[in-house]
Design an enzyme around this catalytic site. Structure first.
Site, mmCIF file in Angstrom:
data_model
loop_
_atom_site.group_PDB
_atom_site.id
_atom_site.type_symbol
_atom_site.label_atom_id
_atom_site.label_comp_id
_atom_site.label_asym_id
_atom_site.label_seq_id
_atom_site.Cartn_x
_atom_site.Cartn_y
_atom_site.Cartn_z
ATOM 1 N N HIS A 24 0.810 -1.214 0.000
ATOM 2 C CA HIS A 24 0.000 0.000 0.000
ATOM 3 C C HIS A 24 0.848 1.272 0.000
ATOM 4 C CE1 HIS A 24 -3.770 1.739 -0.216
ATOM 5 N NE2 HIS A 24 -4.268 1.536 0.999
ATOM 6 N N ASP A 26 -2.398 1.741 -4.803
ATOM 7 C CA ASP A 26 -3.658 2.090 -4.157
ATOM 8 C C ASP A 26 -4.706 1.017 -4.412
ATOM 9 O OD1 ASP A 26 -5.114 2.758 -6.725
ATOM 10 O OD2 ASP A 26 -3.530 4.272 -6.802
#
Length: 482
Positions: free
Chosen positions: A452, A456
């Protein structure tokens, strides 16, 4: 035929000590049997040469060599000895297998660089061996030829067939090659060596034998003919069978090594990555039908066709659209490297532990080519014989946890990769079709994890939707195949 080592010169008036070493002939083979005889005066044999002073040395000397564990690469400094192929007293030749060792990345077979006799093994099974340290002691046998004032002598004729070299030249060959030539009654002087400095190799002997006698060399192994696939049977619910306990008794402590040690390093590094999870279900009804149609064709080619080649190819097509998922980041997450090759890893459960070999360049392989490579990796993985090259260079990973059981999973990213997928069990479940009717569907759940820090959630979702569309409509893959 005799070669004499004159230890001291002598005068015709006074005899001195002479040490003579004979080369005796045994059948068609020259066997070096040293016999030391002392004479006072002139030796009892006559030189068949007009020159009086002939000084030649021919001696077999044995030397103990410490065979050290060489650098395997990939920064590996220690390995575990899994199997010895030799024992003390065994005779080995160059390239003979010595032992099999296992690092935290792969199993490697160590081969000999010498001809000789094993004198000492430095490790027992499951001991840890270190790069640069002695592995075995080998007593080598090297023919040491030092000549002084060499004078060519006329060739000596024998009733028996002898292997004689060209005058003034020395034939380079290992004892194993000489033995092969001897067994096939071949003169080494008639064989042209293809090795360094004209060294005669085993292949040179075999090629010479084939040309001279028309001998047929052993055929290369053919592809194993697979039995016809069994007819599908009605699916029944398996009855769990209780197995005896694996471990009973007293507590014991053992070191973490091999693939388990690699898992410690990898998972410790993965713990530093913030994982983003995403799950979905995929209707594989059409893919199941397509696979059933292709299985006989694959079988005719000697290929076992599973669902994994389709999963890998669909993932590769998706990575072409979302290259960030086929990237890597440095330790401080300051630079992103986009990988040109799609080396997709397959998490594999083996007796040695979890390993993740990868299929190289999936983006340029066909479904059948991917299946062939998967068959090879699975066979080697089951035998614990995967090479280091099979285990390094991965850029993306799929874990087929559903082959064991389970619907969902939380896969852990393998650094320096940035994404991984876990595939659940394929189940026949009721679903609604386009007309709103309940029908039988082949459903598989997939769970994705992504780094992350650079990926995204929307990117993972779009990639998953594209991958899903290829599998739910296999014909769509044809449009994007190159």
């Amino acid at each position: 035929m005799a070669a004499a080592l004159v230890l001291r010169t002598w005068s015709r008036a006074a005899g001195q000590l002479i040490c003579v070493r004979y080369f005796q002939t045994c059948g068609n083979v020259h066997v070096l049997k040293p016999k030391y005889v002392c004479f006072f005066g002139y030796p009892p044999f006559k030189y068949s040469h007009p020159y009086q002073w002939l000084k030649t040395t021919a001696a077999l000397q044995g030397q103990i060599v410490q065979f050290k564990l060489s650098d395997i690469g990939e920064g590996i400094r220690e390995v575990t000895v899994k199997e010895w192929y030799v024992k003390e007293g065994d005779t080995v030749s160059q390239f003979d297998s010595i032992c099999e060792v296992q690092s935290d990345k792969a199993s490697v077979t160590i081969t000999s660089r010498y001809d000789g006799v094993i004198k000492k093994l430095y490790y027992n099974l499951d001991d840890t061996a270190y790069v640069g340290k002695p592995l075995v002691d080998i007593e080598t046998e090297a023919l040491k030829d030092s000549e002084e004032d060499v004078v060519e002598t006329p060739a000596v004729s024998h009733d028996e067939h002898t292997h004689q070299e060209i005058k003034g030249q020395k034939t380079l060959a290992t004892p194993a090659v000489r033995r092969l030539a001897m067994e096939n009654n071949i003169k080494l002087s008639e064989v042209i060596g293809s090795g360094k400095d004209g060294r005669i190799l085993k292949e040179d002997i075999l090629n010479y034998l084939e040309k001279q006698t028309g001998a047929i060399l052993p055929p290369s192994p053919k592809a194993e003919i697979m039995p016809p696939p069994p007819k599908p049977k009605d699916r029944t619910i398996p009855i769990p069978i209780s197995k005896p306990p694996v471990f009973i008794g007293k507590d014991r402590t053992e070191p973490v090594k091999g693939f388990h040690k690699a898992m410690v390093k990898t998972m410790s590094a993965a713990l530093k990555i913030p994982h983003f999870g995403y799950c979905d279900e995929v209707d594989l009804t059409e893919l199941v039908k397509l696979r059933e149609e292709l299985k006989p064709i694959a079988f005719a080619r000697g290929i076992k066709l599973s669902f994994m080649p389709f999963f890998l190819k669909a993932a590769s097509l998706g990575l072409l659209q979302f290259p960030i998922l086929n990237a890597s980041v440095d330790e401080n997450c300051q630079n992103i490297t986009y990988k040109a090759s799609h080396n997709i890893g397959i998490a594999m459960d083996t007796e040695q532990g979890l390993i993740v070999p990868n299929v190289k360049n999936v983006q340029i392989r066909s479904i059948f080519e991917i299946a062939t490579e998967l068959n090879r990796l699975q066979k080697l993985g089951s035998a614990g014989q995967l090479s280091t090259n099979d285990l390094i260079g991965g850029t993306f990973t799929l874990s087929n946890i559903g082959s064991i059981g389970g619907t969902y999973a939380k896969p852990v990213i393998l650094p320096p990769e940035v994404a991984i997928g876990a595939l659940g069990t394929i189940k026949a479940l009721p679903r609604f079709n386009e007309k709103g009717e309940v029908c039988k569907a082949q459903i598989m759940n997939v769970s994705w994890s992504a780094d992350h820090r650079i990926i995204d959630g929307a990117t993972v979702s779009r990639f998953s939707n594209l991958w899903k569309s290829y599998l739910e409509n296999p014909a769509f893959m044809l449009l994007d195949l190159k």
